[in-house]
Design a protein around this motif. Structure first.
Motif, short mmCIF file in Angstrom:
data_model
loop_
_atom_site.label_atom_id
_atom_site.label_comp_id
_atom_site.label_asym_id
_atom_site.label_seq_id
_atom_site.Cartn_x
_atom_site.Cartn_y
_atom_site.Cartn_z
N MET A 50 0.85 -1.19 0.00
CA MET A 50 0.00 0.00 0.00
C MET A 50 0.89 1.24 0.00
O MET A 50 1.24 1.75 1.06
N ARG A 51 1.27 1.71 -1.16
CA ARG A 51 2.09 2.89 -1.27
C ARG A 51 1.32 4.11 -0.76
O ARG A 51 0.15 4.30 -1.11
N VAL A 52 1.94 4.93 0.05
CA VAL A 52 1.36 6.18 0.52
C VAL A 52 2.35 7.29 0.18
O VAL A 52 3.50 7.27 0.64
N VAL A 53 1.93 8.26 -0.62
CA VAL A 53 2.79 9.38 -0.97
C VAL A 53 2.52 10.52 0.01
O VAL A 53 1.37 10.95 0.18
N ILE A 54 3.57 10.99 0.67
CA ILE A 54 3.48 12.10 1.61
C ILE A 54 4.21 13.28 0.99
O ILE A 54 5.37 13.16 0.58
N ILE A 55 3.55 14.42 0.94
CA ILE A 55 4.15 15.61 0.34
C ILE A 55 4.58 16.55 1.45
O ILE A 55 3.76 17.09 2.18
N ALA A 104 1.99 1.55 12.10
CA ALA A 104 0.64 1.00 12.02
C ALA A 104 0.50 -0.07 10.96
O ALA A 104 -0.56 -0.70 10.83
N ALA A 105 1.56 -0.29 10.17
CA ALA A 105 1.48 -1.27 9.08
C ALA A 105 1.29 -2.69 9.64
O ALA A 105 1.92 -3.08 10.63
N THR A 106 0.41 -3.44 9.00
CA THR A 106 0.15 -4.83 9.37
C THR A 106 0.08 -5.67 8.09
O THR A 106 0.24 -5.15 6.98
N TYR A 110 -2.76 -4.30 6.23
CA TYR A 110 -2.52 -2.91 5.80
C TYR A 110 -1.01 -2.66 5.72
O TYR A 110 -0.43 -2.00 6.59
N PRO A 111 -0.36 -3.18 4.67
CA PRO A 111 1.10 -3.03 4.53
C PRO A 111 1.48 -1.66 3.98
O PRO A 111 1.93 -1.53 2.84
N PHE A 112 1.30 -0.63 4.80
CA PHE A 112 1.60 0.74 4.36
C PHE A 112 3.07 0.87 3.95
O PHE A 112 3.97 0.39 4.65
N LEU A 130 -8.20 4.90 7.78
CA LEU A 130 -7.85 4.03 6.66
C LEU A 130 -8.00 2.56 7.03
O LEU A 130 -8.33 1.71 6.19
N LYS A 131 -7.78 2.24 8.30
CA LYS A 131 -7.87 0.86 8.77
C LYS A 131 -9.27 0.50 9.27
O LYS A 131 -9.47 -0.56 9.88
#
Length: 597
Positions: free
Chosen positions: A1-6, A22-24, A27-29, A462-463
């Motif tokens: 689960m790619r998350v782009v942070i700006i 929080a990655a599990t 939810y593999p952030f 998100l979770k």
């Protein structure tokens, strides 16, 4: 689960760290930070200036599980805070996630779901220019952490260009371009804006050896020191070697924790505290406009915690007060607040003139100030009367007028702005995939701890750990329709509300049973520090109890017995009684409704 942070300021860093922890399996952030500058730190690094200090305390500003030593001074310089952020990134192994010198140019919707983020890198052969070939990332989640203080807000003032026409050496610039005290030496400085930056610049002008300094305020301000200083009563001086940071004074129990919805909705807590504080200030300092503030007062209907952002840059107030402070000697004997001494010459007897915003500048470069009158024909502002007697021809005009929000990289019509984020000012209904972290401003408090609790809330959303819709928001500061800033919140109310949403607000019995009396007492008497919301819930931290028993307990013991009775016990008893009365009224009302009365 790619998350782009700006953005790699404090908001971006804490969002990244929260996602990683929080990655599990479900939810593999996989977060990545895109930062257009060449280092982390955001506005604290790239819009800082000499002698700048944080006005929020280390106890409040530090992230909940990465603290500064107890021996460290309460208020950091901006350089120290940037070093703290770098250490934070190293401690939590965030550097591999950070891509520097990457400018986001467009964010659009992906027809197959998620978002397409396009960015460019600085050219390796010419770092002053950006590359022309965009790089794209497809991502299901997007955290915008670009901050409130990026694009300068510069209001139009007719004729301001005449300042430079009449003096080729004159300078006109935004405060983001100010860096060194030496820039103000031998200058006639006109500063537009009485926020904390404007106040800092006024003080720096006094210390730099400026020829004159005029500080312009639109409609007044509410001044308090970032830490309570010494005072005297009946000739006895009360001194503290370690002054108490003002942002650690609001007690938790009854005002933040265990607040009845009726009490929260009415904001009566804010109005009562305003009423009491004004009377205490009058007795102690002779004025209730602010703490030892004799000019620049707000209109009565806007004076108080419910309406404004507290100005905690207090250093310039002795210079501003000089023409206006008039108090009988016997009153100063009865009670007196002692401003910090003016540390060193030059300019020991310098005066900073307060004035309204100029309406325009004449052909000769002279500033013209309005003299508004009330219905009885009396001038509304005493500083406006005094400034009419002076000829103000500055050779330096500094816009300390804040910043505006600009999201040009968001595809028009596809995305909303933070002001439209109706789910706790973090995201909007129906689309939690875009989170805005760090886009509320506390009246008294700090943005970094708010960003931390916002990150926890967004990740929980998100979770699917947060039930929507959330309870009504009773944390917004009250504003008029024409107010420029409408994203103000009460720090403690906002933080505790989000903590309740994610199941991180502990009950009193739960704290006593799991952690004992020491932590419970600190929770009741302390302010809304984020470590309190890591005792239980999805973000429970093993480090929280030790932080509470040492660093946060220190903020309580510093108040002394008298301070804890006046600022802790009495408010708690009063507000708990008020909340109990509301609860009883609710039960009676419900019973009458059931019986059809």
């Amino acid at each position: 689960m790619r998350v782009v942070i700006i953005g790699a300021g404090p908001s971006g860093l804490v969002a990244c760290k929260t996602l990683l922890e929080a990655a599990t399996h479900d939810y593999p952030f996989d977060p990545v930070i895109l930062e257009q500058e060449d280092d982390v730190g955001g506005t604290f690094r790239y819009r800082s200036y000499e002698n700048a200090n944080l006005v929020s305390s280390k106890q409040l500003t530090s992230f909940s599980d990465f603290r500064l030593p107890l021996s460290h001074p309460d208020h950091l310089t901006l350089e120290e805070y940037v070093d703290y952020l770098k250490d934070y990134a190293s401690h939590f192994k965030l550097w591999p996630r950070i891509q520097l010198s990457c400018k986001v140019i467009q964010i659009s919707r992906n027809s197959e779901g998620g978002h397409i983020v396009s960015y460019v890198r600085r050219r390796p052969d010419n770092p002053a220019e950006w590359g022309t070939e965009p790089i794209t990332i497809h991502t299901p989640y997007l955290a915008i952490c670009t901050g409130l203080h990026v694009v300068p807000q510069i209001p139009a003032i007719p004729g301001v260009e005449n300042v430079r026409k009449n003096n080729p050496k004159a300078q006109i610039f935004h405060s983001s371009e100010y860096k060194y005290r030496e820039q103000l030496r031998d200058r006639k400085v006109l500063i537009l804006g009485t926020g904390e930056t404007g106040m800092d610049l006024a003080y720096e002008a006094a210390k730099a050896g400026a020829k004159e300094a005029v500080l312009c305020s639109r409609a007044g301000f509410l001044s308090f020191p970032k830490a309570l200083n010494d005072f005297s009563l009946l000739g006895f001086k009360f001194e503290s070697k370690t002054p108490v940071p003002i942002d650690s004074l609001i007690t938790n129990l009854g005002e933040t924790a265990y607040v009845h919805p009726w009490v929260a909705k009415s904001h009566i807590r804010w109005f009562i505290s305003d009423f009491v504080i004004k009377r205490v200030l009058w007795v102690l300092t002779g004025t209730q406009a602010g703490c030892n503030q004799w000019v620049g007062e707000l209109e009565p209907q806007r004076l108080g915690r419910a309406y404004v952002f507290l100005n905690k840059s207090h250093k310039a107030m002795p210079y501003i007060n000089r023409p206006y402070r008039h108090r009988p000697r016997f009153m100063d004997y009865l009670s007196r607040y002692i401003d910090p001494p003016e540390d060193m010459p030059p300019q020991t007897h310098f005066t900073v003139d307060l004035a309204p915003f100029p309406t325009h500048f004449t052909e000769s470069g002279q500033a013209v100030f309005p003299l508004d009158r009330d219905a009885q024909g009396r001038p509304k502002r005493k500083d406006a009367v005094r400034i009419q007697e002076k000829e103000v021809k500055p050779d330096m005009v500094i816009y300390a007028t804040g910043y505006k929000q600009d999201f040009e990289f968001l595809e028009k019509g596809e995305y909303k702005t933070p002001e439209e984020a109706d789910v706790r000012n973090v995201c909007w209904s129906g689309d939690p995939s875009v989170g805005f972290i760090g886009f509320v401003r506390p009246g008294v408090g700090a943005i970094p701890p708010i960003s931390e609790i916002q990150s926890m809330f967004w990740v929980s959303l998100l979770k699917n750990q947060v039930t929507l819709p959330v309870s009504p928001p009773h944390y917004h500061l009250l504003v008029s329709e024409n107010a420029r800033i409408k994203y103000g919140v009460d720090h403690s109310t906002y933080v505790s509300t989000l903590a309740k949403d994610i199941g991180a607000a502990p009950g009193l019995w739960q704290i006593w049973r799991e952690y004992g009396v020491h932590v419970l007492t600190c929770y009741c008497f302390g302010a809304a520090f984020v470590p309190f919301y890591r005792l239980v819930g999805p973000y429970k931290s093993a480090a929280a109890p030790a932080i509470i028993k040492t660093e946060l307990w220190d903020t309580i013991t510093r108040r002394g017995i008298l301070g804890n009775v006046a600022m802790g016990l009495i408010p708690m008893v009063f507000y708990l009684t008020l909340n109990c009365m509301a609860w009883v009224a609710e039960q009676v009302s419900g019973l009458m409704h059931v019986r059809g009365l």
